[in-house]
Each structure stands twice: as C-alpha cells, then as structure tokens.
Motif scaffolding. Sequence first.
Motif, PDB file in Angstrom:
ATOM      1  N   ILE A 102      14.901 -66.595 -14.187  1.00 66.13           N
ATOM      2  CA  ILE A 102      14.347 -65.905 -15.355  1.00 66.13           C
ATOM      3  C   ILE A 102      15.400 -64.997 -15.977  1.00 66.13           C
ATOM      4  O   ILE A 102      15.537 -64.923 -17.207  1.00 66.13           O
ATOM      5  CB  ILE A 102      13.095 -65.094 -14.953  1.00 66.13           C
ATOM      6  N   SER A 103      16.175 -64.321 -15.141  1.00 65.77           N
ATOM      7  CA  SER A 103      17.202 -63.409 -15.642  1.00 65.77           C
ATOM      8  C   SER A 103      18.287 -64.170 -16.412  1.00 65.77           C
ATOM      9  O   SER A 103      18.678 -63.767 -17.516  1.00 65.77           O
ATOM     10  CB  SER A 103      17.830 -62.638 -14.480  1.00 65.77           C
ATOM     11  N   VAL A 104      18.775 -65.266 -15.841  1.00 66.74           N
ATOM     12  CA  VAL A 104      19.799 -66.066 -16.514  1.00 66.74           C
ATOM     13  C   VAL A 104      19.238 -66.656 -17.805  1.00 66.74           C
ATOM     14  O   VAL A 104      19.915 -66.681 -18.842  1.00 66.74           O
ATOM     15  CB  VAL A 104      20.319 -67.178 -15.586  1.00 66.74           C
ATOM     16  N   ALA A 105      17.989 -67.102 -17.760  1.00 72.12           N
ATOM     17  CA  ALA A 105      17.363 -67.670 -18.965  1.00 72.12           C
ATOM     18  C   ALA A 105      17.282 -66.640 -20.080  1.00 72.12           C
ATOM     19  O   ALA A 105      17.425 -66.991 -21.267  1.00 72.12           O
ATOM     20  CB  ALA A 105      15.967 -68.193 -18.626  1.00 72.12           C
ATOM     21  N   SER A 106      17.070 -65.383 -19.721  1.00 73.17           N
ATOM     22  CA  SER A 106      16.987 -64.344 -20.757  1.00 73.17           C
ATOM     23  C   SER A 106      18.315 -64.186 -21.484  1.00 73.17           C
ATOM     24  O   SER A 106      18.345 -63.927 -22.691  1.00 73.17           O
ATOM     25  CB  SER A 106      16.558 -63.007 -20.139  1.00 73.17           C
ATOM     26  N   ALA A 107      19.433 -64.357 -20.776  1.00 79.83           N
ATOM     27  CA  ALA A 107      20.750 -64.271 -21.418  1.00 79.83           C
ATOM     28  C   ALA A 107      20.935 -65.407 -22.410  1.00 79.83           C
ATOM     29  O   ALA A 107      21.366 -65.198 -23.552  1.00 79.83           O
ATOM     30  CB  ALA A 107      21.856 -64.302 -20.362  1.00 79.83           C
ATOM     31  N   TYR A 108      20.604 -66.611 -21.986  1.00 80.82           N
ATOM     32  CA  TYR A 108      20.787 -67.764 -22.871  1.00 80.82           C
ATOM     33  C   TYR A 108      19.820 -67.726 -24.043  1.00 80.82           C
ATOM     34  O   TYR A 108      20.196 -68.051 -25.183  1.00 80.82           O
ATOM     35  CB  TYR A 108      20.633 -69.053 -22.065  1.00 80.82           C
ATOM     36  N   ALA A 109      18.580 -67.335 -23.788  1.00 79.69           N
ATOM     37  CA  ALA A 109      17.596 -67.269 -24.877  1.00 79.69           C
ATOM     38  C   ALA A 109      17.993 -66.212 -25.900  1.00 79.69           C
ATOM     39  O   ALA A 109      17.908 -66.449 -27.118  1.00 79.69           O
ATOM     40  CB  ALA A 109      16.213 -66.965 -24.304  1.00 79.69           C
ATOM     41  N   GLY A 130      24.884 -75.291 -19.697  1.00 83.94           N
ATOM     42  CA  GLY A 130      25.453 -74.073 -19.128  1.00 83.94           C
ATOM     43  C   GLY A 130      24.424 -73.287 -18.337  1.00 83.94           C
ATOM     44  O   GLY A 130      24.726 -72.760 -17.252  1.00 83.94           O
ATOM     45  N   PHE A 131      23.206 -73.196 -18.870  1.00 82.99           N
ATOM     46  CA  PHE A 131      22.126 -72.500 -18.156  1.00 82.99           C
ATOM     47  C   PHE A 131      21.866 -73.137 -16.800  1.00 82.99           C
ATOM     48  O   PHE A 131      21.743 -72.450 -15.781  1.00 82.99           O
ATOM     49  CB  PHE A 131      20.858 -72.503 -19.006  1.00 82.99           C
ATOM     50  N   VAL A 132      21.801 -74.468 -16.767  1.00 83.63           N
ATOM     51  CA  VAL A 132      21.554 -75.176 -15.505  1.00 83.63           C
ATOM     52  C   VAL A 132      22.691 -74.935 -14.515  1.00 83.63           C
ATOM     53  O   VAL A 132      22.453 -74.669 -13.331  1.00 83.63           O
ATOM     54  CB  VAL A 132      21.373 -76.686 -15.755  1.00 83.63           C
ATOM     55  N   LEU A 133      23.934 -74.999 -14.986  1.00 79.35           N
ATOM     56  CA  LEU A 133      25.081 -74.815 -14.104  1.00 79.35           C
ATOM     57  C   LEU A 133      25.146 -73.399 -13.531  1.00 79.35           C
ATOM     58  O   LEU A 133      25.379 -73.212 -12.331  1.00 79.35           O
ATOM     59  CB  LEU A 133      26.374 -75.132 -14.866  1.00 79.35           C
ATOM     60  N   ILE A 134      24.947 -72.407 -14.393  1.00 82.03           N
ATOM     61  CA  ILE A 134      25.012 -71.021 -13.933  1.00 82.03           C
ATOM     62  C   ILE A 134      23.860 -70.717 -12.980  1.00 82.03           C
ATOM     63  O   ILE A 134      24.032 -70.004 -11.976  1.00 82.03           O
ATOM     64  CB  ILE A 134      24.996 -70.054 -15.130  1.00 82.03           C
TER      65      ILE A 134
END
Length: 269
Positions: A102-109, A130-134
């Motif tokens: 959720i945290s990483v998704a917030s950066a990409y979103a 990139g989201f999937v890899l990170i």
Amino acid sequence: MRLPQIARKDVGDSIRGWRLHTLVVMFALVGGALAYFVDADFAEALVLLLAFLSPLVGLLFSQHSIVGKRDSGELTVLLGLPFSRLEVYLGSYLGRTVVLTISVASAYATTAVVAVLLGKPIDANELLIGFVLITLLGMVFVALAIGFSAVTRSTSAASVYAFGMYLLFAFQLWRLLPDGVLFLLNDFEIPNNRPEWARIFEQLSPFAGTRNIAAGVAPDLADPFPVVAASVPPNPPVYMTLWFALGVVLVWLAVPLLGGYVLFNRNDL
C-alpha cells in the motif's frame, strides 16, 4: 486456516498505531515531489529512489514482527488461541507485505496523479512494472526481517540483523565478498582479471536479481537501478537472463521464510 485473521490483525495494528498512515504519507510525498520536479521518465526516477527506500522500510517495519510479540507476551496469547505457529508466522509476513505494498502504491499513484495534473507525459506500463518490481524487492527484505525476527530472542538482535542485511546489499558489500576471497587467494593482491564465478556471485543478490528482471521486461528501468554492478548486455549470459533472475529473487523470498519458520517452530517460547 486462520492465516488471514493474523494478517488482518497485523494490518489493523499498523493502522491503529498510525504506522500505515505515516508510511503512506511519506511515500506519497516522495512520489508527489518527484512528479513536480522531474519533467519525464518518472518510472526510472521512482526506481532509483524507491529501490533504496522500499527495502529499508520493509526491514525496519518488520524487524520486530515476531520477536516483539514474544517480548510483549502477545505470541503466547495467540498460540493459546486456535492459531498455529505457521499461521502466526505467515500471517505476520502477509500483513507486513500488505502495508508495504500500500505504501509503495501510494508513491506511484501520487506520481501519476500529480504528473497528469501538471500536464506531464507518463508511461503507465512502465509505472506499473516499476511498482511490481519495487514491491517484489521490498517483499524480499520483509521476508529477511521476518525470518530473523522469528529466530532471535531480543529486539536489539533483530535490529542488528536487519541493519546488517541493508548494509550488505544497499552498500554493495555483497559485491566485495568475492573480491575479498580473491585478495586472500592471490597472496593479498588484487588480481587483474575477475574470474567468472565472481561475476556470477554479483548477480545473486536481490538487487541484481530485480534489476535483471527489469532488463528482461522493461529495459529502461534496468539502467537507473542502483547498487548493481555491470549493466545487462544485449545478449546476456545465463546468470543475467530473466528466468535466472526470477529464480534468484524467489530463492531470496523462500529461503529466509522457510529457514525462519523451521527454527521458529523448533524453539521454545
């Protein structure tokens, strides 16, 4: 299996303790600032930044997940209820992984939204990859933290192990290990040519594995990947191919989790 209950409890504890809110805001600020100050290539810039941040957060956020429950007595309570050690162990991993995702998704979103509002071009496919890899890289470090947390008996020891793992990979100490061996075997001199096994060893780190996956599915994301030596050539050797890299990352996911659980299941509380 009551594993989802443990995972939901772990996520709920993060919400009640404001840890999830803090992480989401932090990652969103990183994504928003990047979209504001960078004119293009957002996916590459996010990979460069979050490849450092995601593993660090995964380790720090997960290092006390099991040993902290042991210290507080919560683990004894949970195991006194109809929960097995496997359910508590994997549920803790899943809960921490959900929070990190959720945290990483917030950066990409946030990056995508701010870029669109500012009229800047975005590549949705690269952002998604990139989201999937990170996230995958972060999951590896959550697995490492959970494994160490399950086998240690103090939170300080778990913190030391977690910090050591980050130093090993993020500061390229992994790459120096074969150099140290070569230095000792070569009468305390650095050889002119590195043998093939040393180059193979470099590609066995989770950072290199994730970078090599990127090279196979989105080559533009491989170049900015940090702390990985040697770029991927057009016709890479076997140890830099996509399928080999997938195997490397899966091993880094599975071995810490499996080893941690085996020892956790054998240890007395």
